[in-house]
Write an enzyme that holds these catalytic residues in place. Structure first.
Site, PDB file in Angstrom:
ATOM      1  N   ASP A   6       0.836  -1.199   0.000  1.00  0.00           N
ATOM      2  CA  ASP A   6       0.000   0.000   0.000  1.00  0.00           C
ATOM      3  C   ASP A   6       0.873   1.253   0.000  1.00  0.00           C
ATOM      4  O   ASP A   6       1.869   1.324   0.729  1.00  0.00           O
ATOM      5  CB  ASP A   6      -0.871  -0.033   1.269  1.00  0.00           C
ATOM      6  CG  ASP A   6      -1.927   1.052   1.295  1.00  0.00           C
ATOM      7  OD1 ASP A   6      -2.826   1.008   0.441  1.00  0.00           O
ATOM      8  OD2 ASP A   6      -1.855   1.936   2.166  1.00  0.00           O
ATOM      9  N   GLU A   8       1.741  -0.567  -4.989  1.00  0.00           N
ATOM     10  CA  GLU A   8       0.755   0.453  -5.301  1.00  0.00           C
ATOM     11  C   GLU A   8       1.535   1.768  -5.348  1.00  0.00           C
ATOM     12  O   GLU A   8       1.795   2.387  -4.327  1.00  0.00           O
ATOM     13  CB  GLU A   8      -0.331   0.522  -4.223  1.00  0.00           C
ATOM     14  CG  GLU A   8      -1.478   1.409  -4.662  1.00  0.00           C
ATOM     15  CD  GLU A   8      -2.092   2.255  -3.552  1.00  0.00           C
ATOM     16  OE1 GLU A   8      -3.200   2.757  -3.759  1.00  0.00           O
ATOM     17  OE2 GLU A   8      -1.481   2.443  -2.495  1.00  0.00           O
TER      18      GLU A   8
END
Ligand code: NOJ
Length: 535
Positions: A201, A275
């Site tokens: 993330d 990401e």
């Protein structure tokens, strides 16, 4: 010769556990719920699942606010449930990708609680970004959180802490070696428990260099960084080139270390996907250099218009940029942060684009429910839970629409998702979009995905690069048709609102909607549809 690693051209199914399947009637999906539906996932033809966070969390940001990264939140079950899920997935030859959240912790994490208590100048505060206020009492800089409102929150003794997201998500200070040590412990914890990879993330956000510098347009920048805020692409791209807190060189040092950790597990082929929404797009390739991560998300298709020139450029650029570092691209049409593709570009267009993308080299990511052709859920403001909605006083509606639970069976909402009240309401209008009803309809989106993924595996995985077909009728020179060949397959997408002739050769093996006719030796592709032909 060693065969290609499992992740190279895998199809990966993203599960948002809270919205997938509720096994205990509390209205929220959970890990045993996921386990109970693994046959459905396997039959879809995917190779792996990526599970959005299920760790201990006060759930202020759908679990991306992690209070203990090495345990399961009771709303999702417990560690034994996680082990069972992994074991059952492996039994079906499905790999499992966990979501790791290294940019921030929850404010309920013991480190942050200790930092609050220990006070200014303490070692505990050095794990986060604590700064004194400016002389006039204002926060250290003017950055706006990606969820709206200031990026800084003041604590009782007057210091501010940085949070690029919600105030409940304090950013970690990666210059402090304790932070990396703790994350390496977390990576090993989950690998030892059996996971096969990680989705990282905010992978581009860990290192902050210019924490005390103001930005000329902080609100514009915050909007530009949101996938659910529509914006002219030129304006967006210009703003994205000016992000002061993302994509700093130092992040690559972290991933080089992590790569060594992953590789130390040898033949388990542990992978990681970043990401990292970075600009210009060439920067994304740095994350997938041979000694860093394995894949980086390509966000272009989450915002791209259904337009042949735009899509040609996206595909061409993604393939060629990745090739410079010997990597393959990733393709995603939807995720839990963006409007669902069927709502964004239209139902038929979404099917056509999926079939177009499944033929391309690289990994395809499918967000649970996308295979059913689900639109965004229609929600009342009182249903919404996304921190963005709350932090912008409802000006930005947020991402809940994409997170409405899946409809499984029966004729009335909540369609078998739960025996209780689902955490977000499921519209009665989804009656014909349940798994059960789509399984019964050979023309459904679900059957299209299942057939396409089977054919992808049979004819396309490992089939090398694509060749654009560029006659006046094909390829990017045409406004209506976009077409390439790869291996034995020719893929033709008709983006226009009328049927179009093309010269593709071979036997029709799948079409995303409508019927392909033959006329004067040519093939007629239906409007807003993609077809595959086998030579
Ligand atoms: C990206 C995640 O996908 C999103 O859901 C989350 O809100 C932010 N990162 C912050 O963790």
């Amino acid at each position: 010769m060693k065969s290609a690693p499992w992740w190279k051209e895998a199809t990966i199914y993203q599960i948002y556990p809270r919205s997938f399947f509720d096994s205990n009637g509390d209205g929220e999906g959970d890990l045993p719920g996921v386990t109970s539906q693994l046959d459905y996932v396997k039959n879809l033809g995917v190779d792996a699942i990526w599970l959005s966070p299920f760790y201990t969390s006060p759930n202020k940001d759908g679990g991306y606010d992690v209070a203990n990264p090495r345990d399961v939140d009771p709303r999702f079950g417990n560690l034994d449930d996680a082990k069972e899920l992994i074991a059952q997935a492996h039994k079906r030859n499905l790999r499992v990708i966990a979501d790791i959240v290294p940019n921030h912790f929850s404010d309920q994490h013991e480190w942050f609680q200790a930092a609050l208590k220990a006070g200014r100048g303490s070692k505990e505060r050095e794990r986060f970004h604590f700064y004194d206020a400016n002389e006039d009492g204002t926060p250290p800089n003017n950055w706006i959180s990606l969820f709206g409102g200031p990026s800084w929150t003041q604590v009782a003794d007057g210091q501010f802490y940085l949070h690029l997201f919600d105030s409940s998500q304090p950013d970690l200070n990666w210059e402090n070696p304790e932070v990396n040590a703790d994350f390496e412990k977390t990576l090993r914890f989950w690998i030892d428990l059996g996971v096969d990879g990680f989705r990282i993330d905010v992978a581009h956000g860990l290192v902050k260099e210019d924490v005390l510098t103001n930005h000329p347009d902080p609100q514009g920048l915050s909007n530009a960084l949101r996938l659910d805020v529509a914006m002219d692409s030129e304006v967006r791209n210009a703003l994205l080139l000016t992000v002061p807190y993302f994509d700093r060189q130092g992040v690559h040092e972290i991933y080089k270390k992590w790569r060594k950790l992953f590789d130390s597990y040898g033949e388990r082929d542990i992978m990681a996907v970043a990401e990292a929404w970075v600009h210009p797009p060439v920067n994304a390739t740095r994350y997938v250099r041979a000694d860093e991560l394995h894949q980086v998300f390509n966000f272009d298709l989450l915002t791209a218009e259904f337009d042949s020139k735009v899509l040609f450029d996206v595909v061409e650029r993604s393939i060629s940029l990745n090739a410079t570092v010997n990597a393959l691209p990733t393709w995603a049409l939807s995720n839990h942060d963006s409007p669902r593709v069927a709502s964004r570009i239209g139902e038929e267009q979404a099917r056509a684009l999926a079939l177009f993308v499944f033929g391309l080299p690289g990994s395809a990511y499918v967000f649970a429910g996308q295979e059913l052709g689900l639109p965004d859920g229609q929600l009342q403001d009182s249903d919404r839970q996304d921190p963005t909605f709350l932090r912008t006083n409802g000006q930005i509606k947020g991402r809940d629409g994409a997170r409405v639970p899946l409809p499984w069976s029966g004729n009335t909402t909540p369609f078998g998702f739960s025996t209780g009240k689902p955490w977000l309401p499921i519209s009665q209008s989804w009656k014909d979009l349940t798994v059960e009803s789509e399984l019964a309809d050979p023309k459904s989106s679900l059957h299209l995905y299942r057939n396409a993924l089977e054919l992808r595996k049979e004819f396309l995985v490992g089939a090398g690069g694509i060749t654009w077909l560029e006659s006046s009728q094909h390829g990017h020179k045409s406004d209506s048709l976009l077409s390439y060949s790869r291996g034995a397959i020719t893929v033709v997408m008709n983006l226009s609102d009328s049927a179009e002739e093309c010269e593709a050769e071979g036997k029709l093996i799948i079409v995303s909607g409508g019927t392909v006719d033959a006329r004067d030796g040519k093939k007629v592709i239906p409007a807003r549809s993609t077809a595959w032909f086998l030579a």
